[in-house]
Design a protein around this motif. Sequence first.
Motif, short mmCIF file in Angstrom:
data_model
loop_
_atom_site.label_atom_id
_atom_site.label_comp_id
_atom_site.label_asym_id
_atom_site.label_seq_id
_atom_site.Cartn_x
_atom_site.Cartn_y
_atom_site.Cartn_z
N PRO A 30 0.80 -1.23 0.00
CA PRO A 30 0.00 0.00 0.00
C PRO A 30 0.83 1.27 0.00
O PRO A 30 0.28 2.38 -0.03
CB PRO A 30 -0.81 -0.12 1.29
N ARG A 31 2.16 1.17 0.01
CA ARG A 31 2.98 2.37 0.06
C ARG A 31 2.84 3.21 -1.20
O ARG A 31 3.02 4.43 -1.16
CB ARG A 31 4.45 1.98 0.28
N GLY A 32 2.52 2.57 -2.33
CA GLY A 32 2.31 3.34 -3.55
C GLY A 32 1.13 4.27 -3.44
O GLY A 32 1.17 5.41 -3.95
N LEU A 33 0.07 3.82 -2.77
CA LEU A 33 -1.10 4.67 -2.58
C LEU A 33 -0.77 5.85 -1.67
O LEU A 33 -1.18 6.99 -1.94
CB LEU A 33 -2.24 3.83 -1.98
N VAL A 34 -0.03 5.58 -0.61
CA VAL A 34 0.38 6.66 0.28
C VAL A 34 1.31 7.63 -0.44
O VAL A 34 1.26 8.85 -0.23
CB VAL A 34 1.07 6.07 1.54
N GLN A 35 2.14 7.11 -1.32
CA GLN A 35 3.05 7.97 -2.08
C GLN A 35 2.28 8.97 -2.94
O GLN A 35 2.66 10.14 -3.06
CB GLN A 35 3.95 7.09 -2.96
N ILE A 36 1.18 8.52 -3.56
CA ILE A 36 0.37 9.43 -4.37
C ILE A 36 -0.18 10.56 -3.52
O ILE A 36 -0.16 11.73 -3.90
CB ILE A 36 -0.78 8.65 -5.04
N LEU A 37 -0.68 10.23 -2.34
CA LEU A 37 -1.24 11.25 -1.45
C LEU A 37 -0.15 12.20 -0.95
O LEU A 37 -0.41 13.40 -0.75
CB LEU A 37 -1.95 10.58 -0.27
N ARG A 38 1.05 11.69 -0.74
CA ARG A 38 2.14 12.54 -0.26
C ARG A 38 2.68 13.46 -1.36
O ARG A 38 2.86 14.66 -1.13
CB ARG A 38 3.28 11.66 0.28
N LEU A 39 2.91 12.91 -2.54
CA LEU A 39 3.48 13.72 -3.62
C LEU A 39 2.55 14.86 -4.05
O LEU A 39 3.02 15.91 -4.48
CB LEU A 39 3.78 12.82 -4.83
N ASN A 40 1.25 14.64 -3.92
CA ASN A 40 0.28 15.63 -4.39
C ASN A 40 -0.43 16.35 -3.26
O ASN A 40 -1.49 16.94 -3.46
CB ASN A 40 -0.75 14.94 -5.30
N SER A 41 0.16 16.33 -2.06
CA SER A 41 -0.50 16.90 -0.89
C SER A 41 -0.72 18.41 -1.01
O SER A 41 -1.68 18.94 -0.44
CB SER A 41 0.31 16.59 0.37
#
Length: 462
Positions: A270-281
């Motif tokens: 699930p880290r890829g999903l968290v990465q999307i939320l972090r990169l586009n925060s």
Amino acid sequence: MVPLLPEDVWRCVASFIPYRQLLPLISVNKAFYNIVMNAKYQEIHWTMLNGSMIKSLARLRTPSIAGRVRRLHVRAWFIEYLIQRESLMAPSCVVNSTRWLSRRLRRPSTSTSSPLSTGHDILASMTTAVRLMTQVTEYSFEWRDLSPTTDTLRFLTATRTAFGASLRKLTLHAPLANFANLLSTVDFENLEELELHFDHDNHVDAHSAKLLRETIAPFVNHFRRSIWSLLIASASKMDLSPLLSALEEFPHLRTFRAYLAFDAAHLADPRGLVQILRLNSETLLNVELARSFVASSDAAPNPASTWPALSLALSSERNALLNLRTLRLPLLATFDATMVCLRKSADTLTRLCLVDSFLTEKELVELVQNFAHRPFDSGLRYLNVGLVFLTVDVFDLLASRLPGLLNLNLLLADGVIGRVVATLLSSVKHLSGTSTPTGNSVIWGSGRSGSSTHPRRGRSGC
């Protein structure tokens, strides 16, 4: 005599007239003609072969009508069905079907038409109509059973050519195996909204991870500088982790939605999903995470859930779910982890939907207190939450702490309404001194606790 007024004035007048009453006014003047024709042809659905679709195909081969289409939705399953049926039918039946379609697919401006076959000619007529639709802004295509033949690819290529400059929203539904052919015919200059739906498939291909990482991810990243809304949904048996991990930052992304099965088989990392939320925060305003249903064999064991790992990553990531306006989220592994995420947007959230869970009284108080500091005119406006209790104090709490709330949806766990009704009836009986009449029943709806073993987990809609 009809007064000479600007067309925008007539459009304002027409906005107060129901659609069915608007149709007879098509001959009033040129403005009403355009208004009625735009209303009739601005959205086209090719989802079922019936008389309505045959009639629209004939009309849409006229450029002045096809140019009015703004939204096109295609579910082409019926074409493959027609082609397969033709191969099984007797020649006389095929001839009769051909004659029936020939009469209905004839161009309005000509008295003769060329001989038509059933499935192949329907697809050819759709291709001809699409080539004339040069103003389409929203396109939805569902590819399931349709074979990737030359005619099919010709139709898809025609949409790319016709919609190249005008399209703003693209929605694709297909099993993973069909996406390679589908994406090769899709390239639009000004795409702003993208929705990818990975439909159910019967098995996991050994090359699925490579296809996700090397074909689908580059396709999505190609539009990264123009997209402001992205949706990824999956009912497939594949693991979507390679796709999510390969997505880059989207400088203008405001809305992100993910409908996934959060388990080891379908989202192993699930880290890829968290990465999307972090990169586009910095740009994200609206986030929606929801569980999707994936069909599985009854004999196969249920894969381990990755929701706890995602919950920990979301609550630990400082920039994920930051300064949002809208959030739809299942309750995380713990209520405390959920509150950690909600506090990041305590000053900005206006719509909150907590699904698949029911809160206790203490948890509801803590949730409401998180937004109680906001002023009346800029506080929480929409709240959807499930509860394992219901008292008058709930409404006192919401009225005093969230006075600006405009929309409230409360879903109650099983048995809550029954207890509330019993208490009310008991109070009425005590006050009136009479017994409750027999033979009458009261039916109340309530939330189902679902199949989860967690006492507070269930289903609550947004």
